[in-house]
Write a protein that holds these residues in place. Structure first.
Motif, PDB file in Angstrom:
ATOM      1  N   MET A   1       4.460  -2.939 -14.362  1.00  0.00           N
ATOM      2  CA  MET A   1       3.925  -4.071 -13.610  1.00  0.00           C
ATOM      3  C   MET A   1       4.739  -5.337 -13.824  1.00  0.00           C
ATOM      4  SD  MET A   1      -0.149  -3.411 -13.966  1.00  0.00           S
ATOM      5  CE  MET A   1      -0.834  -1.881 -13.304  1.00  0.00           C
ATOM      6  N   GLY A   2       4.954  -6.057 -12.730  1.00  0.00           N
ATOM      7  CA  GLY A   2       5.788  -7.240 -12.742  1.00  0.00           C
ATOM      8  C   GLY A   2       5.148  -8.439 -13.400  1.00  0.00           C
ATOM      9  N   PRO A   3       5.892  -9.550 -13.504  1.00  0.00           N
ATOM     10  CA  PRO A   3       5.409 -10.751 -14.177  1.00  0.00           C
ATOM     11  C   PRO A   3       4.141 -11.345 -13.574  1.00  0.00           C
ATOM     12  CG  PRO A   3       7.784 -10.858 -13.857  1.00  0.00           C
ATOM     13  CD  PRO A   3       7.303  -9.663 -13.098  1.00  0.00           C
ATOM     14  N   GLN A   4       3.821 -11.031 -12.330  1.00  0.00           N
ATOM     15  CA  GLN A   4       2.618 -11.598 -11.715  1.00  0.00           C
ATOM     16  C   GLN A   4       1.348 -11.236 -12.485  1.00  0.00           C
ATOM     17  OE1 GLN A   4       1.931 -10.025  -7.784  1.00  0.00           O
ATOM     18  NE2 GLN A   4       2.542  -7.957  -8.352  1.00  0.00           N
ATOM     19  N   TYR A   5       1.410 -10.206 -13.349  1.00  0.00           N
ATOM     20  CA  TYR A   5       0.260  -9.820 -14.162  1.00  0.00           C
ATOM     21  C   TYR A   5       0.264 -10.487 -15.546  1.00  0.00           C
ATOM     22  CZ  TYR A   5      -0.824  -6.227 -10.711  1.00  0.00           C
ATOM     23  OH  TYR A   5      -1.159  -5.571  -9.545  1.00  0.00           O
TER      24      TYR A   5
ATOM     25  N   LEU B   1      -4.748  -1.842  -7.633  1.00  0.00           N
ATOM     26  CA  LEU B   1      -3.306  -1.611  -7.567  1.00  0.00           C
ATOM     27  C   LEU B   1      -2.854  -1.164  -6.184  1.00  0.00           C
ATOM     28  CD1 LEU B   1      -0.546  -1.288  -9.055  1.00  0.00           C
ATOM     29  CD2 LEU B   1      -1.211   1.088  -9.455  1.00  0.00           C
ATOM     30  N   TRP B   2      -3.566  -0.182  -5.587  1.00  0.00           N
ATOM     31  CA  TRP B   2      -3.078   0.391  -4.332  1.00  0.00           C
ATOM     32  C   TRP B   2      -3.395  -0.467  -3.113  1.00  0.00           C
ATOM     33  CZ3 TRP B   2       0.836   2.865  -5.305  1.00  0.00           C
ATOM     34  CH2 TRP B   2       0.914   3.786  -6.332  1.00  0.00           C
ATOM     35  N   LEU B   3      -4.035  -1.613  -3.318  1.00  0.00           N
ATOM     36  CA  LEU B   3      -4.117  -2.616  -2.257  1.00  0.00           C
ATOM     37  C   LEU B   3      -2.999  -3.640  -2.384  1.00  0.00           C
ATOM     38  CD1 LEU B   3      -7.966  -3.299  -2.021  1.00  0.00           C
ATOM     39  CD2 LEU B   3      -6.572  -1.660  -0.730  1.00  0.00           C
ATOM     40  N   THR B   4      -2.202  -3.518  -3.446  1.00  0.00           N
ATOM     41  CA  THR B   4      -1.126  -4.472  -3.730  1.00  0.00           C
ATOM     42  C   THR B   4       0.255  -3.827  -3.682  1.00  0.00           C
ATOM     43  OG1 THR B   4      -2.604  -5.748  -5.151  1.00  0.00           O
ATOM     44  CG2 THR B   4      -0.248  -6.102  -5.441  1.00  0.00           C
ATOM     45  N   ALA B   5       0.384  -2.650  -4.314  1.00  0.00           N
ATOM     46  CA  ALA B   5       1.695  -2.029  -4.525  1.00  0.00           C
ATOM     47  C   ALA B   5       2.247  -1.389  -3.254  1.00  0.00           C
ATOM     48  CB  ALA B   5       1.585  -0.976  -5.626  1.00  0.00           C
ATOM     49  N   ASN B   6       3.576  -1.357  -3.182  1.00  0.00           N
ATOM     50  CA  ASN B   6       4.320  -0.639  -2.138  1.00  0.00           C
ATOM     51  C   ASN B   6       3.952  -1.096  -0.732  1.00  0.00           C
ATOM     52  OD1 ASN B   6       5.634   0.820  -4.123  1.00  0.00           O
ATOM     53  ND2 ASN B   6       4.244   2.570  -3.994  1.00  0.00           N
TER      54      ASN B   6
ATOM     55  N   MET C   1       3.733  -7.949   1.079  1.00  0.00           N
ATOM     56  CA  MET C   1       2.900  -8.653   2.060  1.00  0.00           C
ATOM     57  C   MET C   1       1.574  -9.099   1.466  1.00  0.00           C
ATOM     58  SD  MET C   1       4.438  -9.144   4.877  1.00  0.00           S
ATOM     59  CE  MET C   1       2.962  -9.747   5.685  1.00  0.00           C
ATOM     60  N   THR C   2       1.054  -8.378   0.481  1.00  0.00           N
ATOM     61  CA  THR C   2      -0.181  -8.776  -0.173  1.00  0.00           C
ATOM     62  C   THR C   2       0.142  -9.323  -1.562  1.00  0.00           C
ATOM     63  OG1 THR C   2      -0.545  -6.560  -1.080  1.00  0.00           O
ATOM     64  CG2 THR C   2      -1.463  -7.018   1.086  1.00  0.00           C
ATOM     65  N   SER C   3      -0.876  -9.621  -2.341  1.00  0.00           N
ATOM     66  CA  SER C   3      -0.658 -10.080  -3.707  1.00  0.00           C
ATOM     67  C   SER C   3      -1.700  -9.452  -4.610  1.00  0.00           C
ATOM     68  CB  SER C   3      -0.729 -11.611  -3.791  1.00  0.00           C
ATOM     69  OG  SER C   3      -2.077 -12.049  -3.798  1.00  0.00           O
ATOM     70  N   ASN C   4      -1.559  -9.687  -5.921  1.00  0.00           N
ATOM     71  CA  ASN C   4      -2.530  -9.134  -6.863  1.00  0.00           C
ATOM     72  C   ASN C   4      -3.758 -10.031  -7.023  1.00  0.00           C
ATOM     73  OD1 ASN C   4      -1.289 -11.217  -8.263  1.00  0.00           O
ATOM     74  ND2 ASN C   4      -1.248 -10.102 -10.203  1.00  0.00           N
TER      75      ASN C   4
ATOM     76  N   ASN D   1      -3.626 -17.187  -0.793  1.00  0.00           N
ATOM     77  CA  ASN D   1      -3.573 -16.562  -2.118  1.00  0.00           C
ATOM     78  C   ASN D   1      -2.447 -15.536  -2.222  1.00  0.00           C
ATOM     79  OD1 ASN D   1      -5.758 -18.072  -3.012  1.00  0.00           O
ATOM     80  ND2 ASN D   1      -7.246 -16.477  -2.511  1.00  0.00           N
ATOM     81  N   LEU D   2      -1.299 -15.874  -1.658  1.00  0.00           N
ATOM     82  CA  LEU D   2      -0.108 -15.045  -1.721  1.00  0.00           C
ATOM     83  C   LEU D   2       0.975 -15.798  -2.489  1.00  0.00           C
ATOM     84  CD1 LEU D   2      -0.165 -13.900   2.006  1.00  0.00           C
ATOM     85  CD2 LEU D   2      -1.048 -12.644   0.038  1.00  0.00           C
ATOM     86  N   THR D   3       2.109 -15.164  -2.700  1.00  0.00           N
ATOM     87  CA  THR D   3       3.175 -15.825  -3.456  1.00  0.00           C
ATOM     88  C   THR D   3       3.806 -16.971  -2.681  1.00  0.00           C
ATOM     89  OG1 THR D   3       4.661 -14.068  -2.671  1.00  0.00           O
ATOM     90  CG2 THR D   3       3.727 -13.813  -4.869  1.00  0.00           C
ATOM     91  N   SER D   4       3.602 -17.011  -1.359  1.00  0.00           N
ATOM     92  CA  SER D   4       4.031 -18.141  -0.525  1.00  0.00           C
ATOM     93  C   SER D   4       2.984 -18.342   0.562  1.00  0.00           C
ATOM     94  CB  SER D   4       5.398 -17.862   0.123  1.00  0.00           C
ATOM     95  OG  SER D   4       6.389 -17.585  -0.832  1.00  0.00           O
TER      96      SER D   4
END
Length: 489
Positions: free
Chosen positions: A383-387, A43-48, A52-55, A89-92
């Motif tokens: 947690m958002g829809p990406q999960y 989580l803390w490599l993704t959130a806030n 810029m990163t992704s899950n 492997n990001l959202t874009s």
């Protein structure tokens, strides 16, 4: 994009009306790689991290940007910035992270474009907090036109005892194509949705005469307009509803009203009441804060009794020392949501009765998830829809209780570190409860080295561990290399 270009050219063409203007042109380049062994990155490599990163368990990005600031006479300032990013492997694969132009007079600013903004209007330690309830750094910036007083402005004639800040913004969500690609066949998504937010905060106190300050105020945000779409079983896209976005609808979003208690207001609205208390003792600073989240009038006021949901925190800022600079504790509760019962009288035995429970935080009947590019616009523990493995565009786990601790230090002018530790429990939602209460432990240890002999260079190494069943077990690391500097003008 044409609007951005026009505004940037206008700002850059402003004549230098000061005899000796002060100006800076700075640059930033950054690359990061995340590797983990779970289904998702910790989580803390993704959130806030501003999206810029992704899950994704393995991802990487590269970003580069410039920022220009210029001071003019008579307290005017202008600024512009451009920040481009891309990765794996990001959202874009490639996107504009920031593209903005600002013009300011004293503490009043008019800003146009995408810009990383956080901590507004309620101040929290961005490096240590678990997040904000309405809007925060958990996803990419929403492009907007924004008028704001970002820093407290003293009200004249009151001896610095009363100050205010606030903002008004309209913008547009840019993730319609991402939603279309993400959702499964048969699912609903939205495109070209518009954005609105506003806030007003007051501060009482003069710390030069009394070491106590009290802050309170209101933040509201909304989605409106756009198109409600569906991905059909054959993969084609169908329009369900073109939602209103005329000039009068901008006013309806600014000041939402209902004809009756059984009729919903236009758009998807949410907000928070915000409170802060600061105490200064020598070089120490103690801060307590509360962010009470709401999605309708039932939680906005005390219609259903005292508030039970919110984000509460305490921060201690230590005197300068080699090891600890700040310590944060936070607690989160979103399990009440005005109770489980939602009854609007339609088709029922009591046509004039309304019970506005089951608020279903971050998920709306028309606009689906309160999210941008799959990440919650607000707190990352919801947690958002990406999960969502089923391709649905909603926030499934919105009833959460959590504890969080953050601590940071600066042992020298070359080294700094931080540690985050969180524990959360999640019940799902009233409408779709989980089969059992999920539990999740998330942690991060991070250190940054900025050598004096290599001016502007820094390297950050982070190790994170997640243990639990939502979103799951994962151990991973992240390396970030960055370079900042300026150009002589």
């Amino acid at each position: 994009m044409r609007l951005y270009q026009t505004f940037l050219l206008t700002i850059l063409a402003v004549p230098a009306i000061a005899q000796q203007p002060e100006q800076t042109l700075t640059y930033r380049a950054e690359a990061a790689v995340t590797v983990s062994n779970g289904d998702y990155a910790p989580l803390w490599l993704t959130a806030n991290r501003y999206g810029m990163t992704s899950n994704e368990s393995k991802n990487a990005y590269l970003r580069a940007g410039i920022a220009w600031n210029k001071s003019l006479k008579h307290n005017w300032r202008i600024a512009a910035g451009l920040d481009l990013a891309g990765g794996k492997n990001l959202t874009s694969n490639f996107w504009i992270q920031q593209a903005y132009a600002d013009i300011s007079w004293k503490k009043l600013t008019l800003s146009l474009g995408s810009k990383e903004r956080s901590g507004f209007p309620l101040e929290k330690n961005e490096q240590l907090t678990s997040g904000w309830m309405v809007e925060g750094p958990n996803t990419r910036p929403v492009p907007q036109i924004r008028a704001e007083i970002r820093d407290y402005l003293d009200i004249p004639g009151l001896g610095h005892w009363l100050a205010l800040k606030g903002h008004l913004a309209y913008g547009k969500f840019m993730d319609g194509n991402w939603q279309e690609d993400f959702v499964a066949r048969g699912e609903i998504f939205t495109k070209d949705v518009l954005y609105h937010s506003k806030s007003l905060m007051l501060r009482l106190g003069n710390k030069d005469k009394l070491p106590v300050e009290f802050e309170f105020g209101l933040l509201t945000a909304a989605q409106f307009g756009g198109d409600r779409m569906q991905k059909n079983s054959d993969g084609s896209i169908g329009l369900i509803r073109d939602m209103p976005e005329g000039l009068k609808d901008f006013w309806k979003i600014f000041f939402p009203t209902q004809k009756s208690t059984l009729e919903n207001v236009e758009g998807n609205h949410c907000g928070s009441w915000n409170f802060g208390l600061n105490y200064y003792y020598g070089d120490w600073r103690f801060r307590a804060y509360l962010e009470h989240y709401f999605e309708d009038h039932s939680q906005m006021f005390w219609e259903y009794g005292r508030w039970k949901d919110g984000h509460i925190g305490v921060e201690i800022s230590f005197p300068q020392n080699r090891w600890i600079s700040s310590l944060v504790w936070e607690g989160l509760n979103t399990t009440d949501q005005t109770g489980p019962i939602l009854y609007d009288g339609v088709g029922g035995s009591f046509n004039d009765l309304q019970m506005s429970g089951g608020d279903n935080y971050y998920t709306n009947g028309e606009y689906l998830g309160w999210q941008h590019y799959g990440s919650s616009l607000g707190h990352p523990f919801l947690m958002g829809p990406q999960y969502n493995t089923d391709g649905s565009n909603e926030v499934k786990g919105c009833r959460v209780k959590a504890q969080h601790v953050g601590i940071s230090g600066t042992p020298s002018d070359e080294w700094k570190w931080r540690m985050l530790v969180s524990y959360s429990r999640n019940w799902g939602s009233y409408k779709k409860p989980f089969d059992k209460v999920t539990k999740q432990f998330s942690s991060l240890v991070e250190a940054t080295y900025s050598p004096n002999r290599l001016k502007g260079w820094s390297v950050t190494a982070a190790i994170a561990i997640d243990r639990g069943n939502y979103p799951g077990n994962s151990t991973g690391g992240m390396i970030t290399l960055s370079k900042t500097g300026g150009f002589g003008l």
